[in-house]
Design an enzyme around this catalytic site. Structure first.
Site, PDB file in Angstrom:
ATOM      1  N   ASN A  55       0.959  -1.054   0.030  1.00  0.00           N
ATOM      2  CA  ASN A  55       0.056   0.123   0.001  1.00  0.00           C
ATOM      3  C   ASN A  55       0.790   1.155   0.007  1.00  0.00           C
ATOM      4  OD1 ASN A  55      -2.631  -0.878  -0.261  1.00  0.00           O
ATOM      5  ND2 ASN A  55      -2.882  -1.273   2.063  1.00  0.00           N
ATOM      6  N   HIS A  60      -2.961   2.441  -2.310  1.00  0.00           N
ATOM      7  CA  HIS A  60      -4.122   1.525  -2.104  1.00  0.00           C
ATOM      8  C   HIS A  60      -5.062   1.107  -3.165  1.00  0.00           C
ATOM      9  CE1 HIS A  60      -3.880   2.391   2.367  1.00  0.00           C
ATOM     10  NE2 HIS A  60      -3.353   3.573   2.157  1.00  0.00           N
ATOM     11  N   ASP A  64      -6.114  -2.723  -3.058  1.00  0.00           N
ATOM     12  CA  ASP A  64      -7.345  -3.200  -3.145  1.00  0.00           C
ATOM     13  C   ASP A  64      -7.475  -4.082  -4.235  1.00  0.00           C
ATOM     14  OD1 ASP A  64      -7.946  -1.335  -1.143  1.00  0.00           O
ATOM     15  OD2 ASP A  64      -8.991   0.005  -2.683  1.00  0.00           O
ATOM     16  N   GLU A  90      -5.305  -7.761   5.952  1.00  0.00           N
ATOM     17  CA  GLU A  90      -4.540  -8.520   4.803  1.00  0.00           C
ATOM     18  C   GLU A  90      -4.651  -9.739   5.428  1.00  0.00           C
ATOM     19  OE1 GLU A  90      -1.272  -7.174   7.790  1.00  0.00           O
ATOM     20  OE2 GLU A  90      -2.994  -6.339   6.577  1.00  0.00           O
ATOM     21  N   ARG A 110      -2.587 -26.111  -2.988  1.00  0.00           N
ATOM     22  CA  ARG A 110      -3.186 -25.321  -4.250  1.00  0.00           C
ATOM     23  C   ARG A 110      -3.278 -23.828  -4.218  1.00  0.00           C
ATOM     24  NH1 ARG A 110      -7.259 -29.294  -4.698  1.00  0.00           N
ATOM     25  NH2 ARG A 110      -8.882 -27.572  -4.059  1.00  0.00           N
TER      26      ARG A 110
END
Length: 136
Positions: A55, A60, A64, A90, A110
């Site tokens: 960020n 930002h 996002d 996060e 995975r």
């Protein structure tokens, strides 16, 4: 109107997945179910490494975008009955019902592989995740 309010209360507005409030409610239900009938459940917890730096460096909107793409990717790897939630900025959690240890390790691996593919396809070093799981 009532359904819209419920939707706003239990979903993260950015990613569209469940929020911490819903996750905590689901955990209580999973634990209660386990105590009653020994129905197994597993949890995968993961965090985007160095997200504050992403960020700060890229802005930002980039952060996002990463959150939304990561959410899309993980949703494609889990089942409809699993609970996927953003529990912090996060930080994410998945409650997997009726999964055994081998299945959770496979799903976890995975997810890590798909994140690595996403990182390489975008030719970026910004996206790394750390994860762990707990069996109960």
């Amino acid at each position: 109107m009532n359904d819209e309010l419920i939707d706003l209360v239990v979903h993260d507005p950015l990613t569209g997945i469940y929020n911490r409030r819903y996750f905590e409610t689901s955990m209580k239900k999973s634990i209660s179910s386990y105590m009653r009938s020994r129905s197994p459940f597993q949890i995968i917890l993961f965090v985007i490494d160095h997200f504050k730096g992403i960020n700060d460096t890229y802005g930002h909107p980039c952060g996002d975008y990463i959150l939304k793409e990561l959410t899309r990717l993980i949703n494609s790897e889990i089942g409809d009955k699993d609970t996927f939630a953003r529990i912090g900025g996060e930080e994410f959690a998945i409650i997997l019902s009726q999964s055994n240890l081998e299945e959770i390790e496979e799903i976890s691996q995975r997810i890590r592989q798909r994140v690595e593919q996403m990182r390489q396809s975008n030719k970026t070093e910004v996206l790394l995740i750390s994860n762990g799981h707990h069996r109960r």
